[in-house]
Write an enzyme that holds these catalytic residues in place. Sequence first.
Site, PDB file in Angstrom:
ATOM      1  N   HIS A  87       0.872  -1.174   0.000  1.00  0.00           N
ATOM      2  CA  HIS A  87       0.000   0.000   0.000  1.00  0.00           C
ATOM      3  C   HIS A  87       0.915   1.232   0.000  1.00  0.00           C
ATOM      4  O   HIS A  87       2.024   1.189   0.530  1.00  0.00           O
ATOM      5  CB  HIS A  87      -0.833  -0.045   1.290  1.00  0.00           C
ATOM      6  CG  HIS A  87      -1.908   0.978   1.399  1.00  0.00           C
ATOM      7  ND1 HIS A  87      -1.668   2.267   1.819  1.00  0.00           N
ATOM      8  CD2 HIS A  87      -3.238   0.906   1.174  1.00  0.00           C
ATOM      9  CE1 HIS A  87      -2.820   2.939   1.844  1.00  0.00           C
ATOM     10  NE2 HIS A  87      -3.789   2.132   1.454  1.00  0.00           N
ATOM     11  N   ASP A 132       2.993  -4.407   7.991  1.00  0.00           N
ATOM     12  CA  ASP A 132       1.771  -3.625   7.822  1.00  0.00           C
ATOM     13  C   ASP A 132       0.607  -4.602   7.985  1.00  0.00           C
ATOM     14  O   ASP A 132       0.326  -5.401   7.086  1.00  0.00           O
ATOM     15  CB  ASP A 132       1.796  -2.980   6.425  1.00  0.00           C
ATOM     16  CG  ASP A 132       0.437  -2.413   6.031  1.00  0.00           C
ATOM     17  OD1 ASP A 132      -0.541  -2.591   6.769  1.00  0.00           O
ATOM     18  OD2 ASP A 132       0.375  -1.792   4.949  1.00  0.00           O
ATOM     19  N   GLN A 152      -4.685  -5.110   6.978  1.00  0.00           N
ATOM     20  CA  GLN A 152      -5.682  -6.053   6.459  1.00  0.00           C
ATOM     21  C   GLN A 152      -5.683  -7.379   7.211  1.00  0.00           C
ATOM     22  O   GLN A 152      -6.535  -8.231   6.961  1.00  0.00           O
ATOM     23  CB  GLN A 152      -5.425  -6.335   4.965  1.00  0.00           C
ATOM     24  CG  GLN A 152      -5.584  -5.145   4.072  1.00  0.00           C
ATOM     25  CD  GLN A 152      -7.019  -4.633   4.004  1.00  0.00           C
ATOM     26  OE1 GLN A 152      -7.964  -5.362   4.297  1.00  0.00           O
ATOM     27  NE2 GLN A 152      -7.199  -3.378   3.648  1.00  0.00           N
ATOM     28  N   LYS A 154     -10.408  -1.029  10.119  1.00  0.00           N
ATOM     29  CA  LYS A 154     -10.435  -2.243   9.287  1.00  0.00           C
ATOM     30  C   LYS A 154     -10.900  -3.443  10.104  1.00  0.00           C
ATOM     31  O   LYS A 154     -11.246  -4.473   9.549  1.00  0.00           O
ATOM     32  CB  LYS A 154      -9.042  -2.576   8.742  1.00  0.00           C
ATOM     33  CG  LYS A 154      -8.313  -1.417   8.098  1.00  0.00           C
ATOM     34  CD  LYS A 154      -8.587  -1.318   6.639  1.00  0.00           C
ATOM     35  CE  LYS A 154      -7.652  -0.287   6.019  1.00  0.00           C
ATOM     36  NZ  LYS A 154      -8.119   0.156   4.723  1.00  0.00           N
ATOM     37  N   CYS A 209      -4.818   2.352  -3.645  1.00  0.00           N
ATOM     38  CA  CYS A 209      -3.600   2.886  -3.011  1.00  0.00           C
ATOM     39  C   CYS A 209      -2.426   1.926  -3.155  1.00  0.00           C
ATOM     40  O   CYS A 209      -1.605   1.794  -2.234  1.00  0.00           O
ATOM     41  CB  CYS A 209      -3.829   3.212  -1.538  1.00  0.00           C
ATOM     42  SG  CYS A 209      -4.990   4.539  -1.308  1.00  0.00           S
TER      43      CYS A 209
HETATM   44  N1  PMP Z   1      -1.911  -0.845   4.487  1.00  0.00           N
HETATM   45  C1  PMP Z   1      -2.879  -1.563   3.922  1.00  0.00           C
HETATM   46  C2  PMP Z   1      -2.561  -2.936   3.400  1.00  0.00           C
HETATM   47  C3  PMP Z   1      -4.161  -1.030   3.792  1.00  0.00           C
HETATM   48  O1  PMP Z   1      -5.129  -1.744   3.223  1.00  0.00           O
HETATM   49  C4  PMP Z   1      -4.409   0.272   4.293  1.00  0.00           C
HETATM   50  C5  PMP Z   1      -5.771   0.902   4.158  1.00  0.00           C
HETATM   51  N2  PMP Z   1      -6.366   0.743   2.906  1.00  0.00           N
HETATM   52  C6  PMP Z   1      -3.372   0.966   4.895  1.00  0.00           C
HETATM   53  C7  PMP Z   1      -2.135   0.367   4.984  1.00  0.00           C
HETATM   54  C8  PMP Z   1      -3.554   2.328   5.449  1.00  0.00           C
HETATM   55  O2  PMP Z   1      -4.391   2.288   6.552  1.00  0.00           O
HETATM   56  P1  PMP Z   1      -4.990   3.609   7.171  1.00  0.00           P
HETATM   57  O3  PMP Z   1      -5.583   4.378   6.026  1.00  0.00           O
HETATM   58  O4  PMP Z   1      -6.025   3.109   8.125  1.00  0.00           O
HETATM   59  O5  PMP Z   1      -3.881   4.335   7.844  1.00  0.00           O
END
Ligand code: PMP
Length: 414
Positions: free
Chosen positions: A131, A208, A211, A234, A372
Site C-alpha cells: 500500500h 503492515d 488487512q 479495518k 492505493c
Molecule cells: N496498508 C494496507 C494494506 C491497507 O489496506 C491500508 C488501508 N487501505 C493501509 C495500509 C492504510 O491504513 P490507514 O488508512 O487506516 O492508515
Amino acid sequence: MNSVQQTMTSFDVMARRAEFPILQREVHGKPLVYLDNAATAQRPQCVIDAVENYYRMHNANVHRGVHTLSNESTDLYEGARETLRAHINAASVREIIFTRGTTESINLVAQSFGRSQIKAGDQILVSHMEHHSNIVPWQLLCEQTGAELVAIPIDEQGALDLAALDELLTERVKLLGLVHISNALGTINPVAEIIAKAKAMGITTLLDGAQALPHLNVDVQALGCDFYCLSGHKMYGPTGIGVLYGREALLDAMPPWQGGGEMIAEVSFEHTVYSELPAKFEAGTPNMAGAVGLGEAARYLQRVGLDQIAAYEHELLEYATQQLQEVKGLRIIGQAPNKASVIAFVIDGTHPHDLGTLIDLEGVAVRTGHHCAMPVTRFFKVPATARASFALYNTFDEVDRLVAAVHKAREMLL
Ligand code: PMP
C-alpha cells in the site's frame, strides 16, 4: 443461495449480521450488500455503544486529572491498551502506542527509528505489493537520509518472489517493511518465515497489518517482528485510531517523533525530559473514545473467534472466486495460493469504474481504482480493478447478488 456451501460451516452469520445496524439499510431501493470491507469495515452495535457510552458517561482528558471522570477516562483508555496488548500478544503495554492508524504508525517508525538509524547508502526493502502508506514514508526518509528504497518483485499470481527476496536480503538492508495481507490482491504473505531470515541478518522488520487483523489471529511474539502496524477501522473499530506495536528495547532507544503535552516528564526552556513508554510517542490529547471503541472491537473479534471467522471467510472466498470465474472475460487479479477474502477483477472491454457504478445500482458496494497500490495495477497492466472484499457478516446470498450484478453490468457495457 448455495445450500451445500451454506451447510459446510457452523458459523452463525445471521446472528452476526444482526449485530451490525447499517446492514439493515437499503441502497437504490435494494438491501445493501457491503463488499468494501478492505477499505473500511462496518461497526457492530457493541462498538457504537462503547464509543457513545464513553462520551455520555466518562469523557474527560486522560492522565493529568485528579477528578473522578478523568480517572475513569484514564482507566478506560489504559484498559483499551491492555486489551490490544493481549489481542496481539505483545509482551508489555509499553509496546502498544496508540496512533491514528497504520499510516501514522509507519510514518512514526520512518521518522523516529529511520532518521536516527538509517544512513546514506543503506537500503530499505519493501515489496511490489505494498500500500502507498508502506512506500511513501520510506521515500520521504530516503530523501532525508540518502538511503535507497528497493522493492521485492511479485509474480503473475500476485505472490512474493521469494527467490528474489533471498537475493535482495543483503547487509545493506537496514529495514524490511512488508504487508501481512495485501489489500489490492488478497495475498497472505509468509511473514514469519521471511522475518526469521531478516532477523538472522540483523535486519529490523516492520509488518503492515492493516488487512490482517480482521481475518487472522496475530501474535507479534510468534511472528518475531520488531514493529507491527494496524488500523482500528479495518477491524470493526472506529476511524482515527490504530496501534504501533514495537519491541520495547527498540522503542526505548528511539527518539520522540512529535513533541507536545503527554510525551514529557519535565519541561524548561533549557531542557526537556521525555515521558517513559508508551507516552513518549503519544504527544497531545489522544483519541480516547477511539481507543475505547478499538478495545471493544478487539473483544468482539475474540468473542466471535478469529479462527471461525477465517474459516467462514475462506468458504466465501472460494465460492465467490468460482462464481466470478464463470463470468465471460473476467480476470481475477491476484490468485496467490494463500489468500484472504479479497477478490480484485477486471472484465475485458470494460472500465472498472463503469462496472462499479452499475454494480452499485444493484445495491452492491465494491471499490474500484488502484486501491492505493499503484505499483500493483501497473504490474498487471490494468488502469484499475474492481474489488470485492468480504467480512464476517457477508453471506453466500450476497455473493450471488454480486455475481448477478456483475453479469448484468457486463451485458450493459458490452
Ligand atoms: N496498508 C494496507 C494494506 C491497507 O489496506 C491500508 C488501508 N487501505 C493501509 C495500509 C492504510 O491504513 P490507514 O488508512 O487506516 O492508515
